[in-house]
Write an enzyme that holds these catalytic residues in place. Structure first.
Site, mmCIF file in Angstrom:
data_model
loop_
_atom_site.group_PDB
_atom_site.id
_atom_site.type_symbol
_atom_site.label_atom_id
_atom_site.label_comp_id
_atom_site.label_asym_id
_atom_site.label_seq_id
_atom_site.Cartn_x
_atom_site.Cartn_y
_atom_site.Cartn_z
ATOM 1 N N SER A 45 0.720 -1.576 -0.141
ATOM 2 C CA SER A 45 -0.024 0.108 -0.014
ATOM 3 C C SER A 45 0.740 1.318 -0.037
ATOM 4 O O SER A 45 0.286 2.432 -0.067
ATOM 5 C CB SER A 45 -1.041 -0.022 1.154
ATOM 6 N N HIS A 54 -1.910 -2.234 -6.698
ATOM 7 C CA HIS A 54 -2.387 -2.090 -5.374
ATOM 8 C C HIS A 54 -4.240 -1.999 -5.394
ATOM 9 O O HIS A 54 -4.891 -1.107 -5.968
ATOM 10 C CB HIS A 54 -2.266 -0.557 -4.943
ATOM 11 N N GLU A 89 -4.546 0.656 -8.375
ATOM 12 C CA GLU A 89 -3.422 1.560 -8.689
ATOM 13 C C GLU A 89 -2.348 0.724 -9.196
ATOM 14 O O GLU A 89 -1.924 -0.117 -8.404
ATOM 15 C CB GLU A 89 -3.121 2.166 -7.202
ATOM 16 N N ASN A 107 -3.489 6.418 -0.699
ATOM 17 C CA ASN A 107 -2.964 6.277 0.792
ATOM 18 C C ASN A 107 -2.249 7.763 1.134
ATOM 19 O O ASN A 107 -2.281 8.110 2.449
ATOM 20 C CB ASN A 107 -2.042 5.286 1.319
#
Ligand code: CAA
Length: 289
Positions: free
Chosen positions: A117, A138, A150, A188
């Site tokens: 992540s 991701h 992602e 994130n």
């Protein structure tokens, strides 16, 4: 691509296995042992059964998807796979050890990807046999529900690797976004500071757990409040990502909230341990503070 290997049968790994199997791929799955890999498959069986109940999937399709999932006790059979996705604990040392081990059986034309992540892809690539055939892919939790993937290329990732992984991601019915190899990538980078800030607010006595969650969830129209979401992701994962953002940018705005550190040190990791900002042992989650 026909056969996928997934390393890690926890909440992310099992979700990836499920969507890949439902999309027609044969999926080998490993964890720290065969028993954990089998446990991951048992959880997927339950979720597929629920999808059948809700008439989202036919019984024969669910049976066929389940039959395509093959739990493994070691990496020997991973020599057959076209794409390996590592979805183990968000710890760099753990991932490096896995890459060294599975790298021994990775075919010369196969791709290795990580569901990290936030750990830099270019740095992780150094632990793999061929950085040109390595990249980040991701997924979001819960994987069967969340739309985006992602894709993150490292400095050495080849165009053909990106193209092959993008085609795979699209074949799962997901929406692909491309992010540069910067700490936290896109989601994130934005999400973890928000969750961390909610934990600072709790620690500073701005409001209690329930009110922070209700205010943000209703006020911003988010499906979950930030403390519920942190528990859902796992507080250890949130902390690891906060540390990557903090160390990777050197910017103090990303420093982890003291209470996040404290909860992780207590082993209160959220839903997966039954306790985090909420206690999940009863019929409804109850704030622990
Ligand atoms: N696995 C699979 N499916 C799940 C699930 C799970 N763990 N939890 C819920 N679902 C499914 C349900 O089956 C249901 O599907 P259908 O509509 O097809 O029947 C759907 O999700 C909605 O579930 P519910 O009605 O039970 O509950 P809900 O409406 O409260 O939604 C939720 C649950 C989808 C989890 C929703 O609360 C949500 O979207 N929360 C935010 C999730 C989020 O932000 N995820 C990203 C986390 S960040 C991340 O993953 C990246 C990282 O690196 C940390």
């Amino acid at each position: 691509m026909k056969t996928i290997g997934v390393i890690g049968a926890g909440q992310m790994g099992a979700g990836i296995v499920q969507v890949a199997a439902v999309s027609g791929y044969r999926v080998l799955v490993s964890d720290i042992g065969l028993a954990q890999a089998e446990k991951g498959k048992a959880g997927i069986a339950k979720r597929l059964a629920r999808a059948v109940e809700k008439e989202q999937l036919t019984q024969p399709d669910a049976d066929a998807a389940l039959a395509r999932i093959e739990p493994q006790g070691d990496y020997a059979a991973f020599a057959e796979v076209d794409l390996i996705i590592e979805a183990a604990t968000e710890r760099e040392g753990v991932k490096r050890t896995i890459f060294a081990e599975v790298g021994k059986v990775l075919r010369a034309d196969a791709i290795l990807a990580t569901n990290t992540s936030s750990i830099p892809i270019t740095r992780l690539a150094q632990a793999t046999p061929d950085p040109a055939r390595f990249m980040g892919v991701h997924f979001f939790n819960p994987v069967p529900v969340m739309k985006p993937i992602e894709l993150i290329r490292g400095l050495a990732t080849s165009d053909s690797t990106v193209a092959a992984v993008e085609a795979f991601a699209q074949s799962l019915g997901k929406t692909v976004v491309h992010a540069n190899d910067a700490p936290g990538f896109i989601v994130n980078r934005v999400l973890i500071p928000m969750l961390n800030e909610a934990i600072f607010a709790l620690g500073e006595g701005v409001a209690n757990v329930k009110d922070i969650d209700a205010a943000v969830s209703l006020g911003l129209n988010h499906p979950m409040g930030p403390l519920t979401l942190a528990d859902f992701i796992g507080l250890d994962t949130c902390l690891e990502i906060a540390r990557v953002l903090h160390e990777g940018t050197g910017d103090p705005k990303f420093r982890p909230a003291p209470q996040l550190v404290k909860y992780v040190e207590a082993g209160w990791l959220g839903r997966k341990t039954g306790r985090g900002f909420y206690d999940y042992s009863g019929p409804e989650p109850v704030p622990t503070r």
